[in-house]
Design a protein around this motif. Sequence first.
Motif, PDB file in Angstrom:
ATOM      1  N   ALA B  13       0.830  -1.196   0.000  1.00  0.00           N
ATOM      2  CA  ALA B  13       0.000   0.000   0.000  1.00  0.00           C
ATOM      3  C   ALA B  13       0.868   1.250   0.000  1.00  0.00           C
ATOM      4  CB  ALA B  13      -0.921  -0.003   1.222  1.00  0.00           C
ATOM      5  N   ALA B  16       2.101   1.849  -3.448  1.00  0.00           N
ATOM      6  CA  ALA B  16       1.035   2.319  -4.328  1.00  0.00           C
ATOM      7  C   ALA B  16       0.624   3.742  -3.991  1.00  0.00           C
ATOM      8  CB  ALA B  16      -0.163   1.388  -4.225  1.00  0.00           C
ATOM      9  N   LEU B  19       2.611   6.379  -5.456  1.00  0.00           N
ATOM     10  CA  LEU B  19       2.330   6.618  -6.868  1.00  0.00           C
ATOM     11  C   LEU B  19       0.914   7.159  -7.096  1.00  0.00           C
ATOM     12  CD1 LEU B  19       3.924   3.308  -8.122  1.00  0.00           C
ATOM     13  CD2 LEU B  19       4.889   5.578  -8.389  1.00  0.00           C
ATOM     14  N   GLY B  20       0.097   7.132  -6.054  1.00  0.00           N
ATOM     15  CA  GLY B  20      -1.284   7.609  -6.195  1.00  0.00           C
ATOM     16  C   GLY B  20      -2.204   6.477  -6.570  1.00  0.00           C
ATOM     17  N   CYS B  21      -3.373   6.377  -5.883  1.00  0.00           N
ATOM     18  CA  CYS B  21      -4.264   5.270  -6.175  1.00  0.00           C
ATOM     19  C   CYS B  21      -5.718   5.682  -6.143  1.00  0.00           C
ATOM     20  CB  CYS B  21      -4.007   4.117  -5.218  1.00  0.00           C
ATOM     21  SG  CYS B  21      -4.343   4.531  -3.514  1.00  0.00           S
ATOM     22  N   LYS B  22      -5.996   6.925  -6.456  1.00  0.00           N
ATOM     23  CA  LYS B  22      -7.381   7.400  -6.502  1.00  0.00           C
ATOM     24  C   LYS B  22      -7.951   7.033  -7.864  1.00  0.00           C
ATOM     25  CE  LYS B  22     -10.787  10.123  -4.937  1.00  0.00           C
ATOM     26  NZ  LYS B  22     -11.600   9.686  -3.803  1.00  0.00           N
ATOM     27  N   GLY B  23      -8.805   6.028  -7.879  1.00  0.00           N
ATOM     28  CA  GLY B  23      -9.353   5.547  -9.140  1.00  0.00           C
ATOM     29  C   GLY B  23     -10.681   6.192  -9.492  1.00  0.00           C
ATOM     30  N   ASP B  24     -11.210   5.749 -10.591  1.00  0.00           N
ATOM     31  CA  ASP B  24     -12.468   6.281 -11.084  1.00  0.00           C
ATOM     32  C   ASP B  24     -13.476   5.129 -11.120  1.00  0.00           C
ATOM     33  OD1 ASP B  24     -14.414   7.765 -12.214  1.00  0.00           O
ATOM     34  OD2 ASP B  24     -13.546   7.830 -14.212  1.00  0.00           O
ATOM     35  N   GLY B  25     -14.474   5.151 -10.228  1.00  0.00           N
ATOM     36  CA  GLY B  25     -15.440   4.059 -10.168  1.00  0.00           C
ATOM     37  C   GLY B  25     -14.861   2.856  -9.461  1.00  0.00           C
ATOM     38  N   THR B  26     -15.488   1.720  -9.668  1.00  0.00           N
ATOM     39  CA  THR B  26     -15.005   0.479  -9.065  1.00  0.00           C
ATOM     40  C   THR B  26     -14.928  -0.597 -10.136  1.00  0.00           C
ATOM     41  OG1 THR B  26     -17.181  -0.415  -8.539  1.00  0.00           O
ATOM     42  CG2 THR B  26     -16.228   1.083  -6.926  1.00  0.00           C
ATOM     43  N   LEU B  27     -14.248  -1.688  -9.772  1.00  0.00           N
ATOM     44  CA  LEU B  27     -14.134  -2.789 -10.734  1.00  0.00           C
ATOM     45  C   LEU B  27     -15.507  -3.377 -11.053  1.00  0.00           C
ATOM     46  CD1 LEU B  27     -12.058  -4.460 -12.315  1.00  0.00           C
ATOM     47  CD2 LEU B  27     -12.035  -6.079 -10.421  1.00  0.00           C
ATOM     48  N   LEU B  28     -16.379  -3.370 -10.040  1.00  0.00           N
ATOM     49  CA  LEU B  28     -17.722  -3.916 -10.253  1.00  0.00           C
ATOM     50  C   LEU B  28     -18.494  -3.107 -11.302  1.00  0.00           C
ATOM     51  CD1 LEU B  28     -19.461  -6.231  -9.171  1.00  0.00           C
ATOM     52  CD2 LEU B  28     -20.399  -4.646  -7.479  1.00  0.00           C
ATOM     53  N   LEU B  30     -17.382  -2.235 -13.996  1.00  0.00           N
ATOM     54  CA  LEU B  30     -16.996  -2.744 -15.310  1.00  0.00           C
ATOM     55  C   LEU B  30     -17.598  -4.120 -15.585  1.00  0.00           C
ATOM     56  CD1 LEU B  30     -13.228  -1.724 -15.277  1.00  0.00           C
ATOM     57  CD2 LEU B  30     -15.168  -0.464 -16.187  1.00  0.00           C
ATOM     58  N   TYR B  31     -18.250  -4.674 -14.571  1.00  0.00           N
ATOM     59  CA  TYR B  31     -18.906  -5.982 -14.746  1.00  0.00           C
ATOM     60  C   TYR B  31     -20.174  -5.748 -15.567  1.00  0.00           C
ATOM     61  CZ  TYR B  31     -19.735 -10.811 -13.280  1.00  0.00           C
ATOM     62  OH  TYR B  31     -19.896 -12.163 -13.250  1.00  0.00           O
ATOM     63  N   PRO B  32     -20.403  -6.562 -16.601  1.00  0.00           N
ATOM     64  CA  PRO B  32     -21.558  -6.276 -17.469  1.00  0.00           C
ATOM     65  C   PRO B  32     -22.886  -6.437 -16.732  1.00  0.00           C
ATOM     66  CG  PRO B  32     -20.564  -8.384 -18.040  1.00  0.00           C
ATOM     67  CD  PRO B  32     -19.653  -7.750 -17.037  1.00  0.00           C
TER      68      PRO B  32
END
Lengths: 217, 362
Positions: B13, B16, B19-28, B30-32
């Motif tokens: 952690a 990471a 390097l920065g770890c502020k993402g956009d949305g969640t992996l879920l 991207l689940y169809p």
Amino acid sequence: MSGFKMCRMVWVGLLLSAMTLSAQEKLPIFLEVEAGVERLCSPSIQSVFPTGANVKMGPVFALAEEWRLRLRPQAGVKLFFNEIDEWVTEQLLIIKVGGQVSYDAFYIGQVTFFPYLAADFNWVSNYDAESDGGTGEDESITYSDSYLKGSGFSQEVGMRIQLQKWYVKMGYEFFKPRLKARRTIITDDLASGYLTPKSHPFVFNTFNITIGATLGL
Amino acid sequence: MKQVYKRIGVALAGIAFLLGCKGDGTLLDLYPIDPIVNPDVGILIQENRFMNVRLDGRQRISGITEKGVFSTNDRFQSFDFESHPWQGVQGVVAFGDDLIVHAPNDGLSFSLRYSTDNGLTWATYDKPVLDEADLAAGSVSVVQLLVSANRLVWLLCQQHNGADRRMLLYRVDLEAESSQKLFSKAHAIGVDASFSGGESGWLLYAEQDEPEGRIHVLKTTDGGHSWSEGAMLDGVEHPAIEPLDARTLLVYDTAGNVFYSADGGVSFAPVAIVGGRISRCRAVSANIVYALLASGVAKSIDGGRTWVILDAEAHGIKISGSAMHFYNERQGIVYGDDKLFLTDDGGAHWDILVYPYDYVIR
């Protein structure tokens, strides 16, 4: 036979043959420990997890002429992070077990170049980690149930550049696991009027840079 | 071991976070995920409702809502909607093949108008339906409208004269612009009427002085010119007739009672449907009959003598509605004000085509 069983058999076979050779020829055995950073290559997944980190280790068996061929059974973890808010971080955990083959191709001065190939079996889990706001040993972290999880094989190619006991690795890993959504997610979606497939493939190809050390045993 | 894992995690952690770890949305995210119904169908049910819907073909569905007309050739993956306020709010309406008939109250009587373009334009039947003698005997309202082939319209009417009642039956030929009083019965309260083909038909009525729940059956075999008394049924609530052929019919009521007659309504035998209230029965053929229950669907494959409750469910939603229409023995729709279901296999499996999910009602 499942993929994981086949991988385990290959892994055990390599280990045994390397140990047998090592015992017969008194070949050296090293221990390699490495850590690095990961960058997912799929733009959509990279937007969720901008960065990740990895830790791997494993014994190295030096073989062939002048010990130029290196076999390394290995285990490690990759962890990708997505800061949801101040206390909650979404994590993508990949636990790996597999092997790596590298070859002392050439050297320039004291720097040796090892092209390498690796293959691993991976377990993937996606969940949230929530901190209670404490720091250091006082920090307590609770983990949610996995939203998505699955498993699959990965392959990696790259180059290791070694100076004495230290090395830097740059590699590209091909990994496309099929992840399953948690059952409650599927039923909740259905109640809201959405159809959610039981599983879906994700492209987790990564570019990684790793720093490691080769230690004598 | 837990401490080791924690330290490895903290180390990873740390790398990471550097390097920065502020993402956009969640992996879920991207689940169809696919909506079960086309979100655009909200226009048909949001501050709107289905009035009449038909399954015109294997894929084609058309109908009328309170605010317009619609049609789809691909089961609502796409559809056309033409905004047009429904004008049949007051009075009695009947839908037939390419014909809608509306009988709004008009003073002590009623007027009659019809549309051949799904209610977009209306023509008024401007010849008098009631004669002077009928009008002089008291106010007349329409209880039921029936539309049959060749633009024949049947009007079951009720006349009120103080406490006295009279049941009247008229037939209007819209093509020939003629009308005829076919039947009149004093002290009778008209309940329902139905025809099988052009000649055989039945009327249900109650005698105004008899106990509530007693229903009499009248039958005709000559297109309504002459009527004969049939059976008498007790203990029924708001009954309706569903003819299967010239001699076979079902009488069902909202309490869940079903009566079967194989002799043209002279006698009836009770039939059991374990499903509670029956809102609609539809005979698709002489053998196949569907019954829309308070929640669920029942089916008979022997002309209504025995029934099975179908396991009528789609994506966790119980099939329910207030009306149904079948294109053939196996393909049909069930719909209510804000939902529409379709089956392709005689009710074994159902699809949801319209439903008020949150993403539909926005």
